[in-house]
Structures are given as C-alpha cells and as structure tokens.
Write a protein that holds these residues in place. Structure first.
Motif, PDB file in Angstrom:
ATOM      1  N   ASN A  71       0.831  -1.212   0.000  1.00 44.69           N
ATOM      2  CA  ASN A  71       0.000   0.000   0.000  1.00 44.69           C
ATOM      3  C   ASN A  71       0.863   1.259   0.000  1.00 44.69           C
ATOM      4  OD1 ASN A  71      -2.423  -1.374  -0.041  1.00 44.69           O
ATOM      5  ND2 ASN A  71      -2.567  -1.466   2.169  1.00 44.69           N
ATOM      6  N   ALA A  72       1.922   1.267   0.781  1.00 47.08           N
ATOM      7  CA  ALA A  72       2.798   2.443   0.826  1.00 47.08           C
ATOM      8  C   ALA A  72       3.486   2.658  -0.513  1.00 47.08           C
ATOM      9  CB  ALA A  72       3.833   2.282   1.937  1.00 47.08           C
ATOM     10  N   LEU A  73       3.993   1.594  -1.129  1.00 52.65           N
ATOM     11  CA  LEU A  73       4.657   1.731  -2.424  1.00 52.65           C
ATOM     12  C   LEU A  73       3.681   2.203  -3.497  1.00 52.65           C
ATOM     13  CD1 LEU A  73       6.843  -1.487  -2.304  1.00 52.65           C
ATOM     14  CD2 LEU A  73       7.668   0.883  -2.208  1.00 52.65           C
ATOM     15  N   THR A  74       2.456   1.720  -3.457  1.00 52.43           N
ATOM     16  CA  THR A  74       1.425   2.162  -4.407  1.00 52.43           C
ATOM     17  C   THR A  74       1.132   3.647  -4.196  1.00 52.43           C
ATOM     18  OG1 THR A  74       0.445  -0.043  -4.489  1.00 52.43           O
ATOM     19  CG2 THR A  74      -0.937   1.785  -5.210  1.00 52.43           C
ATOM     20  N   SER A  75       1.001   4.054  -2.948  1.00 49.76           N
ATOM     21  CA  SER A  75       0.722   5.466  -2.646  1.00 49.76           C
ATOM     22  C   SER A  75       1.860   6.365  -3.105  1.00 49.76           C
ATOM     23  CB  SER A  75       0.499   5.647  -1.141  1.00 49.76           C
ATOM     24  OG  SER A  75      -0.651   4.941  -0.741  1.00 49.76           O
ATOM     25  N   LEU A  76       3.101   5.931  -2.888  1.00 50.57           N
ATOM     26  CA  LEU A  76       4.246   6.746  -3.290  1.00 50.57           C
ATOM     27  C   LEU A  76       4.314   6.930  -4.802  1.00 50.57           C
ATOM     28  CD1 LEU A  76       7.002   5.356  -0.898  1.00 50.57           C
ATOM     29  CD2 LEU A  76       5.825   7.553  -0.741  1.00 50.57           C
ATOM     30  N   SER A  77       3.800   5.968  -5.543  1.00 52.58           N
ATOM     31  CA  SER A  77       3.861   6.090  -6.997  1.00 52.58           C
ATOM     32  C   SER A  77       2.594   6.687  -7.614  1.00 52.58           C
ATOM     33  CB  SER A  77       4.142   4.727  -7.628  1.00 52.58           C
ATOM     34  OG  SER A  77       3.083   3.842  -7.396  1.00 52.58           O
ATOM     35  N   LYS A  78       1.509   6.793  -6.851  1.00 55.99           N
ATOM     36  CA  LYS A  78       0.244   7.264  -7.411  1.00 55.99           C
ATOM     37  C   LYS A  78      -0.217   8.627  -6.882  1.00 55.99           C
ATOM     38  CE  LYS A  78      -0.800   3.357  -9.605  1.00 55.99           C
ATOM     39  NZ  LYS A  78      -0.624   3.218 -11.001  1.00 55.99           N
ATOM     40  N   ILE A  79      -0.012   8.924  -5.612  1.00 54.98           N
ATOM     41  CA  ILE A  79      -0.462  10.199  -5.051  1.00 54.98           C
ATOM     42  C   ILE A  79       0.464  11.301  -5.572  1.00 54.98           C
ATOM     43  CG2 ILE A  79      -0.765  11.535  -2.926  1.00 54.98           C
ATOM     44  CD1 ILE A  79      -1.518   8.891  -1.529  1.00 54.98           C
ATOM     45  N   PRO A  80      -0.095  12.314  -6.241  1.00 53.94           N
ATOM     46  CA  PRO A  80       0.728  13.318  -6.931  1.00 53.94           C
ATOM     47  C   PRO A  80       1.863  13.930  -6.108  1.00 53.94           C
ATOM     48  CG  PRO A  80      -1.566  13.623  -7.504  1.00 53.94           C
ATOM     49  CD  PRO A  80      -1.532  12.560  -6.434  1.00 53.94           C
ATOM     50  N   GLU A  81       1.621  14.325  -4.868  1.00 55.37           N
ATOM     51  CA  GLU A  81       2.691  14.958  -4.087  1.00 55.37           C
ATOM     52  C   GLU A  81       3.844  13.994  -3.802  1.00 55.37           C
ATOM     53  OE1 GLU A  81       1.790  15.325   0.430  1.00 55.37           O
ATOM     54  OE2 GLU A  81      -0.160  15.376  -0.598  1.00 55.37           O
ATOM     55  N   ASN A  88      11.200   7.579  -9.801  1.00 54.57           N
ATOM     56  CA  ASN A  88      12.478   7.711 -10.533  1.00 54.57           C
ATOM     57  C   ASN A  88      13.514   8.549  -9.795  1.00 54.57           C
ATOM     58  OD1 ASN A  88      11.534   6.185 -12.771  1.00 54.57           O
ATOM     59  ND2 ASN A  88      10.533   8.001 -13.578  1.00 54.57           N
ATOM     60  N   LYS A  89      13.389   8.681  -8.477  1.00 52.16           N
ATOM     61  CA  LYS A  89      14.326   9.510  -7.726  1.00 52.16           C
ATOM     62  C   LYS A  89      14.990   8.805  -6.545  1.00 52.16           C
ATOM     63  CE  LYS A  89      12.334  13.858  -9.030  1.00 52.16           C
ATOM     64  NZ  LYS A  89      11.001  14.026  -9.410  1.00 52.16           N
ATOM     65  N   GLU A 130       9.578   1.072  -9.734  1.00 52.62           N
ATOM     66  CA  GLU A 130       9.048   2.324 -10.287  1.00 52.62           C
ATOM     67  C   GLU A 130       9.674   3.544  -9.608  1.00 52.62           C
ATOM     68  OE1 GLU A 130       4.755   2.750 -10.366  1.00 52.62           O
ATOM     69  OE2 GLU A 130       4.536   0.589 -10.600  1.00 52.62           O
ATOM     70  N   LEU A 131      10.065   3.399  -8.373  1.00 57.59           N
ATOM     71  CA  LEU A 131      10.598   4.524  -7.608  1.00 57.59           C
ATOM     72  C   LEU A 131      12.086   4.747  -7.852  1.00 57.59           C
ATOM     73  CD1 LEU A 131       8.830   3.770  -4.207  1.00 57.59           C
ATOM     74  CD2 LEU A 131       8.066   5.313  -6.014  1.00 57.59           C
ATOM     75  N   LEU A 132      12.815   3.747  -8.324  1.00 62.27           N
ATOM     76  CA  LEU A 132      14.267   3.838  -8.456  1.00 62.27           C
ATOM     77  C   LEU A 132      14.718   4.825  -9.527  1.00 62.27           C
ATOM     78  CD1 LEU A 132      15.467   0.136  -8.206  1.00 62.27           C
ATOM     79  CD2 LEU A 132      15.782   1.956  -6.520  1.00 62.27           C
ATOM     80  N   SER A 133      15.772   5.554  -9.187  1.00 60.30           N
ATOM     81  CA  SER A 133      16.414   6.421 -10.176  1.00 60.30           C
ATOM     82  C   SER A 133      17.258   5.540 -11.098  1.00 60.30           C
ATOM     83  CB  SER A 133      17.299   7.447  -9.466  1.00 60.30           C
ATOM     84  OG  SER A 133      18.340   6.799  -8.758  1.00 60.30           O
ATOM     85  N   ASP A 134      17.766   6.124 -12.179  1.00 61.20           N
ATOM     86  CA  ASP A 134      18.572   5.349 -13.123  1.00 61.20           C
ATOM     87  C   ASP A 134      19.802   4.740 -12.464  1.00 61.20           C
ATOM     88  OD1 ASP A 134      16.808   5.852 -15.180  1.00 61.20           O
ATOM     89  OD2 ASP A 134      17.941   7.553 -15.966  1.00 61.20           O
ATOM     90  N   ASP A 135      20.350   5.426 -11.475  1.00 64.36           N
ATOM     91  CA  ASP A 135      21.528   4.900 -10.780  1.00 64.36           C
ATOM     92  C   ASP A 135      21.171   4.305  -9.408  1.00 64.36           C
ATOM     93  OD1 ASP A 135      20.903   7.334  -9.629  1.00 64.36           O
ATOM     94  OD2 ASP A 135      22.990   7.971  -9.389  1.00 64.36           O
TER      95      ASP A 135
END
Length: 144
Positions: A71-81, A88-89, A130-135
């Motif tokens: 649920n937390a990972l979904t929220s971090l990728s879906k809730i705009p703020e 990606n950061k 989905e949350l990971l940056s390129d590096d």
C-alpha cells in the motif's frame, strides 16, 4: 521446440500457480488473500498512510516502511505529491521480506503457499522498481 509445439524464446522464466493474477488482502488480521485479475480496480487502489516518526536533519528525504509495503509503495507512486518526490528519484531500496520458512511469528505469517509468496514478492519488487532512479539499486535480504 516445447512439448506443445511453441518455439523457445531463449530466456529463462519462473512460473507458478496464478502467476498471471495478483493478490489482494481480504483480512489483514487473518492473513486472508484473494486472487484477482491484474486489471481488477482493487489492485490499483491507493490508500493513505501516516508518518509515525522522523529521524535526522533531512528526514523527509528518507523513508522506513514497516509492515506490508504494498500500500505504501502504491501510494508513493500514485499520489501526486509523493509521485513528484519519489518516482524515478530513489537511490536505494532495501527490503527484508519474510523468508517463507514455514514458521509462524508474532507479527507475520511466514508459512505462505509458494505461489502466494512469489506473487507478493513480484508485486512489491515491481512497485519498488518504479521509484528507483537510473543509478538506484534494489537490495532484497533473502535467507538461503
């Protein structure tokens, strides 16, 4: 060629029962899950979560998620703020899932059917990715 006549694609693939489906929690307290199609509206349901505690000077830059992280990972990728801040950061994600040892613990069930465990791991790793940056890198602590 395989037994059913299809061509091999040259890649290894892990298969398990209901791999094409996902799990939703029916009852957290009882550890009850339901297999649903991946396009079921409940799969992408966003739930709010709350901060419990902050650590350090730049505490808003770091998160520790305890418990079931889906649920937390979904929220971090879906809730705009949160999406703006985290998708990606993220430089490092470390997850310490249950090892599926067949034991029962106070805070979680570690005796899941293997297909359930694999599906849960897949869904959380894909959300984390989905949350990971390129590096960025994803570390998973697993017991062999």
């Amino acid at each position: 060629m395989t037994q059913n006549g299809s061509k091999l694609s040259g890649k290894l693939e892990l298969n398990w029962v209901n791999k094409n489906k996902t799990l939703i929690v029916k009852d957290y307290g009882k550890g009850q899950y339901e297999w649903v199609n991946q396009n079921d509206y409940r799969v992408s349901e966003v739930r709010l979560f709350k901060e419990i505690e902050k650590f350090g000077k730049n505490s808003s830059d770091n998160l520790i998620i305890c418990g079931d992280s889906l649920n937390a990972l979904t929220s971090l990728s879906k809730i705009p703020e949160y999406r703006k801040k985290y998708v990606n950061k993220v430089k490092l994600i470390y997850i310490d899932p249950p090892f599926n040892t067949g034991q029962m613990f106070t805070n979680y069930d570690d005796q899941l059917e293997h297909s359930v465990w694999l599906t849960m791991m897949r869904d959380r790793v894909l959300k984390a990715y989905e949350l990971l940056s390129d590096d960025g890198s994803l570390w998973v602590h697993l017991k062999i």
